[in-house]
Design a protein around this motif. Structure first.
Motif, PDB file in Angstrom:
ATOM      1  N   ALA A 214       0.834  -1.206   0.000  1.00  0.00           N
ATOM      2  CA  ALA A 214       0.000   0.000   0.000  1.00  0.00           C
ATOM      3  C   ALA A 214       0.865   1.250   0.000  1.00  0.00           C
ATOM      4  CB  ALA A 214      -0.929   0.002   1.217  1.00  0.00           C
ATOM      5  N   PHE A 215       0.329   2.297  -0.623  1.00  0.00           N
ATOM      6  CA  PHE A 215       1.015   3.586  -0.709  1.00  0.00           C
ATOM      7  C   PHE A 215       0.069   4.693  -0.275  1.00  0.00           C
ATOM      8  CE2 PHE A 215       2.752   0.812  -4.025  1.00  0.00           C
ATOM      9  CZ  PHE A 215       4.107   0.813  -3.695  1.00  0.00           C
ATOM     10  N   LEU A 216       0.651   5.851   0.031  1.00  0.00           N
ATOM     11  CA  LEU A 216      -0.135   6.998   0.481  1.00  0.00           C
ATOM     12  C   LEU A 216      -0.611   7.873  -0.660  1.00  0.00           C
ATOM     13  CD1 LEU A 216       2.118   8.024   3.507  1.00  0.00           C
ATOM     14  CD2 LEU A 216      -0.135   6.970   3.636  1.00  0.00           C
ATOM     15  N   SER A 217      -0.037   7.667  -1.838  1.00  0.00           N
ATOM     16  CA  SER A 217      -0.353   8.532  -2.974  1.00  0.00           C
ATOM     17  C   SER A 217      -0.707   7.694  -4.196  1.00  0.00           C
ATOM     18  CB  SER A 217       0.841   9.432  -3.292  1.00  0.00           C
ATOM     19  OG  SER A 217       0.594  10.218  -4.426  1.00  0.00           O
ATOM     20  N   PRO A 218      -1.771   8.048  -4.927  1.00  0.00           N
ATOM     21  CA  PRO A 218      -2.164   7.232  -6.087  1.00  0.00           C
ATOM     22  C   PRO A 218      -1.189   7.322  -7.244  1.00  0.00           C
ATOM     23  CG  PRO A 218      -3.518   9.214  -5.948  1.00  0.00           C
ATOM     24  CD  PRO A 218      -2.709   9.155  -4.684  1.00  0.00           C
ATOM     25  N   ASP A 219      -0.389   8.394  -7.326  1.00  0.00           N
ATOM     26  CA  ASP A 219       0.533   8.508  -8.451  1.00  0.00           C
ATOM     27  C   ASP A 219       1.603   7.427  -8.414  1.00  0.00           C
ATOM     28  OD1 ASP A 219       1.866   9.738  -6.224  1.00  0.00           O
ATOM     29  OD2 ASP A 219       3.271  10.657  -7.636  1.00  0.00           O
TER      30      ASP A 219
ATOM     31  N   LEU B 263      -5.441   4.741   1.552  1.00  0.00           N
ATOM     32  CA  LEU B 263      -4.278   3.975   1.133  1.00  0.00           C
ATOM     33  C   LEU B 263      -4.570   3.354  -0.221  1.00  0.00           C
ATOM     34  CD1 LEU B 263      -3.457   2.206   4.515  1.00  0.00           C
ATOM     35  CD2 LEU B 263      -2.156   4.066   3.461  1.00  0.00           C
ATOM     36  N   TYR B 264      -3.572   3.384  -1.083  1.00  0.00           N
ATOM     37  CA  TYR B 264      -3.722   2.908  -2.461  1.00  0.00           C
ATOM     38  C   TYR B 264      -2.965   1.591  -2.575  1.00  0.00           C
ATOM     39  CZ  TYR B 264      -5.580   7.528  -2.893  1.00  0.00           C
ATOM     40  OH  TYR B 264      -6.354   8.646  -2.705  1.00  0.00           O
ATOM     41  N   VAL B 265      -3.693   0.541  -2.876  1.00  0.00           N
ATOM     42  CA  VAL B 265      -3.239  -0.827  -2.654  1.00  0.00           C
ATOM     43  C   VAL B 265      -3.043  -1.547  -3.980  1.00  0.00           C
ATOM     44  CG1 VAL B 265      -3.803  -3.028  -1.546  1.00  0.00           C
ATOM     45  CG2 VAL B 265      -4.491  -0.857  -0.464  1.00  0.00           C
ATOM     46  N   VAL B 266      -1.892  -2.198  -4.116  1.00  0.00           N
ATOM     47  CA  VAL B 266      -1.616  -3.073  -5.251  1.00  0.00           C
ATOM     48  C   VAL B 266      -1.704  -4.516  -4.768  1.00  0.00           C
ATOM     49  CG1 VAL B 266       0.001  -3.705  -7.074  1.00  0.00           C
ATOM     50  CG2 VAL B 266      -0.034  -1.356  -6.197  1.00  0.00           C
ATOM     51  N   GLU B 267      -2.528  -5.321  -5.417  1.00  0.00           N
ATOM     52  CA  GLU B 267      -2.613  -6.756  -5.129  1.00  0.00           C
ATOM     53  C   GLU B 267      -1.832  -7.511  -6.205  1.00  0.00           C
ATOM     54  OE1 GLU B 267      -5.917 -10.390  -5.030  1.00  0.00           O
ATOM     55  OE2 GLU B 267      -6.596  -8.292  -4.964  1.00  0.00           O
ATOM     56  N   PHE B 268      -1.081  -8.542  -5.789  1.00  0.00           N
ATOM     57  CA  PHE B 268      -0.200  -9.240  -6.719  1.00  0.00           C
ATOM     58  C   PHE B 268       0.037 -10.664  -6.219  1.00  0.00           C
ATOM     59  CE2 PHE B 268       2.190  -6.830  -3.597  1.00  0.00           C
ATOM     60  CZ  PHE B 268       2.975  -7.800  -3.015  1.00  0.00           C
ATOM     61  N   PRO B 269       0.519 -11.566  -7.099  1.00  0.00           N
ATOM     62  CA  PRO B 269       0.877 -12.911  -6.662  1.00  0.00           C
ATOM     63  C   PRO B 269       2.083 -12.864  -5.726  1.00  0.00           C
ATOM     64  CG  PRO B 269       0.617 -12.813  -9.050  1.00  0.00           C
ATOM     65  CD  PRO B 269       0.628 -11.405  -8.563  1.00  0.00           C
ATOM     66  N   MET B 270       1.969 -13.559  -4.624  1.00  0.00           N
ATOM     67  CA  MET B 270       3.051 -13.554  -3.640  1.00  0.00           C
ATOM     68  C   MET B 270       4.362 -14.057  -4.246  1.00  0.00           C
ATOM     69  SD  MET B 270       3.682 -12.671  -0.591  1.00  0.00           S
ATOM     70  CE  MET B 270       4.931 -12.876   0.666  1.00  0.00           C
ATOM     71  N   SER B 271       4.280 -14.965  -5.197  1.00  0.00           N
ATOM     72  CA  SER B 271       5.490 -15.524  -5.807  1.00  0.00           C
ATOM     73  C   SER B 271       6.292 -14.472  -6.566  1.00  0.00           C
ATOM     74  CB  SER B 271       5.117 -16.669  -6.760  1.00  0.00           C
ATOM     75  OG  SER B 271       4.298 -16.187  -7.817  1.00  0.00           O
TER      76      SER B 271
END
Length: 584
Positions: free
Chosen positions: A81-86, A122-130
């Motif tokens: 997660a990040f604080l800024s969408p950019d 919070l701006y969240v990226v979901e991704f494969p753990m691998s």
């Protein structure tokens, strides 16, 4: 000052006193350093503390897990997660880049979410753990993170969690809330601007004002935010002189505008750069560490200034190693960038960075309005409070850091001068020609800081890697990443950080795998030198001379195959690259 006591810090723990926000890790021994670098799971599982920019750790990891649960990520996936969408767009560009190698993601591998906790978005990226190490570039290398203190504040308020939705390709996301400023933010700006105005090499026409100081959550975040602004004005390659922090390197080398590197930092490099410019070559800005980590070279800033006046590029100086108590680069720099995490904080338990715009530079009129418009606060109030408190004794601490580094470097120089000792080089401005370029920028002596110096850092180099290993394994200091802390730290920086990232090239301009980096602490000077003496004595008694075969330099280049041979196949390999040394 305390004596340099025997190290009883357990493996994987921080420098004492350990707490929820400490950022160091003690990982003693050469073999451990290699296994740490290569992501050995048996090492990772023992970590109780780590530099939190490597990946979400501690309270930040707990908050990340909480977010994952509440948005219902599928099994085998994780989030950052990040604080800024950019940051989402930048992170995506790096995630899908060929630089990620086997950890490269596809667009469809990632999902984007926005959540809110206690009113903070919070701006969240979901991704494969691998493919985690391919998905968190902007956290690991760009430093655009949220801190463990912020996570600690948000975790008890998890019942305020609100899910604002999933968004396609980070488009159309809700506006950010960012973080509120508190009194400590302004006090830090006043302190930093005041330090820049003390004991100046020459009196500036315009003093640095507090509003010329911009604060960020990490030193790397400051570098990245400057770069994002600068290339909008001058969309050309960045030119780097000397060695730079490995995350700086990885960020610049992947930027679309490109990077040119002059590693030796000498007159020949400057001649080549001048020729490049005269033949029409473009430069957005020159970036240089002054002096540079870990080989302590310094470019001729006076000559660079003349070239900048002729060709219009900016000069950006990262003086983290010497720090602004020792050096004054305002006569030549357009911008000063500092990792406040290091000696300014001094106690290895908070992260921050700063950008200072020079009001006397012609670039100021271009940069100032852009920074005023673009800046948003991402330095958490609790971190600002703690950093301000830590920096109360910045000057008296820096006197000790200067003295201790100089004393240890002086001892090692006596050994380098002894033909019987296989120590070939001491990389420290007090014992190298590079001091010629640094000396003119040392601040004037004052009663509260009578002898400006070169900071806490130096490196030593041995004839062979076997000797380097023997020496390092005999060195009774804390061992692990970081510099500028209250206790002395050592590490085989080049091997750990560059062992999987073109080590042959980096060695070509001085970053030998046979080097050990020292960051002096606040211990008793004589005790520190005594520890160094014992390690040299052990090396000599071991008779670790040049040997046929078994050279660990080849292990550094060979990578995992060498590690497996060294550890007799006992390690459990992972895709984790804690130091980000291979760019992933």
């Amino acid at each position: 000052m305390a004596a340099a006591a025997a190290i009883d810090t357990p493996f994987g723990h921080s420098l004492p006193p350990e707490g929820p926000h400490t950022i160091t890790v003690h990982a003693p021994g050469w073999t451990t350093a290699i296994r740490f670098r290569d992501g050995d799971l048996t090492i990772i599982n023992q970590l109780k503390s780590i530099y939190p920019r490597f990946f979400p750790f501690g309270r930040a990891a707990q908050l990340t897990v909480e977010i994952s649960k509440r948005i219902g990520v599928k099994e085998g996936h994780s989030v950052v997660a990040f604080l800024s969408p950019d940051v989402l767009a930048s992170n995506r560009e790096h995630a899908v880049s060929e630089w990620r190698k086997d950890k490269r993601l596809k667009d469809e591998d990632m999902k984007y979410h926005v959540v809110e906790i206690a009113g903070l978005r919070l701006y969240v990226v979901e991704f494969p753990m691998s493919k985690m190490m391919g998905a968190i570039f902007m956290w690991q290398h760009a430093g655009l993170t949220f801190s463990t203190r912020l996570a600690e504040q948000l975790l008890p308020q998890a019942d305020t969690f609100a899910y604002l939705g999933e968004f396609q390709n980070e488009q159309g996301v809700p506006t950010p809330t960012y973080l509120p400023e508190v009194e400590s933010h302004e006090l830090l700006r006043k302190r930093i601007s005041g330090l820049l105005m003390r004991a100046c090499v020459e009196d500036p026409k315009q003093p640095v004002q507090p509003n010329d100081v911009y604060l960020y959550q990490t030193g790397m975040a400051a570098i990245v935010r400057f770069h994002e602004t600068a290339i909008k004005v001058r969309p050309f390659p960045v030119v780097v002189f000397g060695a730079v922090f490995h995350s700086t390197w990885h960020y610049f080398e992947e930027e679309p505008t490109g990077m040119k590197h002059y590693g030796h930092c000498d007159d020949n490099d400057l001649n080549e750069f001048e020729k490049y410019l005269d033949e029409g070559g473009k430069c957005s800005y020159v970036f240089t560490e002054f002096p540079s980590n870990p080989i302590l070279v310094s470019v001729d800033l006076v000559r660079l200034r003349k070239l900048a006046q002729k060709h219009g590029f900016y000069i950006v100086v990262d003086e983290t190693v010497a720090s602004f108590c020792n050096v004054d680069v305002l006569p030549v720099a357009d911008v000063i960038i500092t990792s406040l995490t290091k000696s300014f904080s001094g106690y290895a338990d908070v992260m921050a960075g700063s950008i200072v715009l020079n009001p006397n530079a012609t670039s100021y009129k271009d940069l100032k309005p852009r920074f005023t418009e673009a800046f948003h606060n991402e330095l958490f109030a609790g971190d600002a409070d703690h950093l301000f408190k830590n920096s109360d004794d910045y000057l008296p601490r820096s006197i000790i850091l200067n003295r201790n580094a100089a004393a240890m470097a002086a001892y090692f120089q006596t050994q380098a001068d002894d033909a019987k000792v296989p120590l070939t080089k001491v990389l420290y401005p007090g014992h190298a020609s590079a001091a010629t370029n640094l000396q003119p920028f040392l601040r004037k002596s004052t009663p509260d800081f009578p002898e400006p110096g070169y900071g806490c850092l130096f490196s030593v180099e041995f004839e062979t890697a076997e000797q380097t290993k023997t020496f390092y394994d005999s060195l009774a200091f804390h061992q692990g990443p970081h510099l500028g802390a209250h206790m002395t730290l050592t590490m085989p920086y080049n091997t750990m950080v560059l062992g999987r990232s073109d080590p042959v090239y980096h060695a070509s301009y001085g970053l030998s795998p046979n080097q050990i980096r020292f960051s002096a602490g606040l211990e008793d000077q004589d005790s520190l030198v005594a520890v160094c003496q014992r390690a040299i004595t052990t090396l000599l008694e071991a008779g670790a001379q040049v040997k046929e075969g078994g050279d660990l330099a080849s292990e550094m280049i060979a990578g995992q195959a060498g590690v497996e041979a060294m550890a007799a196949g006992e390690e459990v390999k992972t895709g984790l690259d804690l130091m980000g040394g291979s760019g992933v």
